[in-house]
Write a protein that holds these residues in place. Sequence first.
Motif: not given
Length: 67
Positions: A15-18, A23-26, A37-39
């Motif tokens: 329930q948060m924005g992409k 940002k959390l990934i980085h 193909t991504g995360y």
Amino acid sequence: MTQWLTVKQAAEYLQMGKSTVYKLIHEDRIPFHKALTGYRFDAAELDEWVKSGGAALRGGSESKEEK
């Protein structure tokens, strides 16, 4: 069996924005796996992360109390 989620699915699940998920990934603050193909996110790992307080974003009520 592992339930793998895309960034979009993880954002909806949490329930948060992409953009917040990216940002959390980085910032290396969320459990994720790199795929060709991504995360990808393991739903069980996200559940544990939330339970351990990892989903609490900085700058919330704590910063207001300090002021």
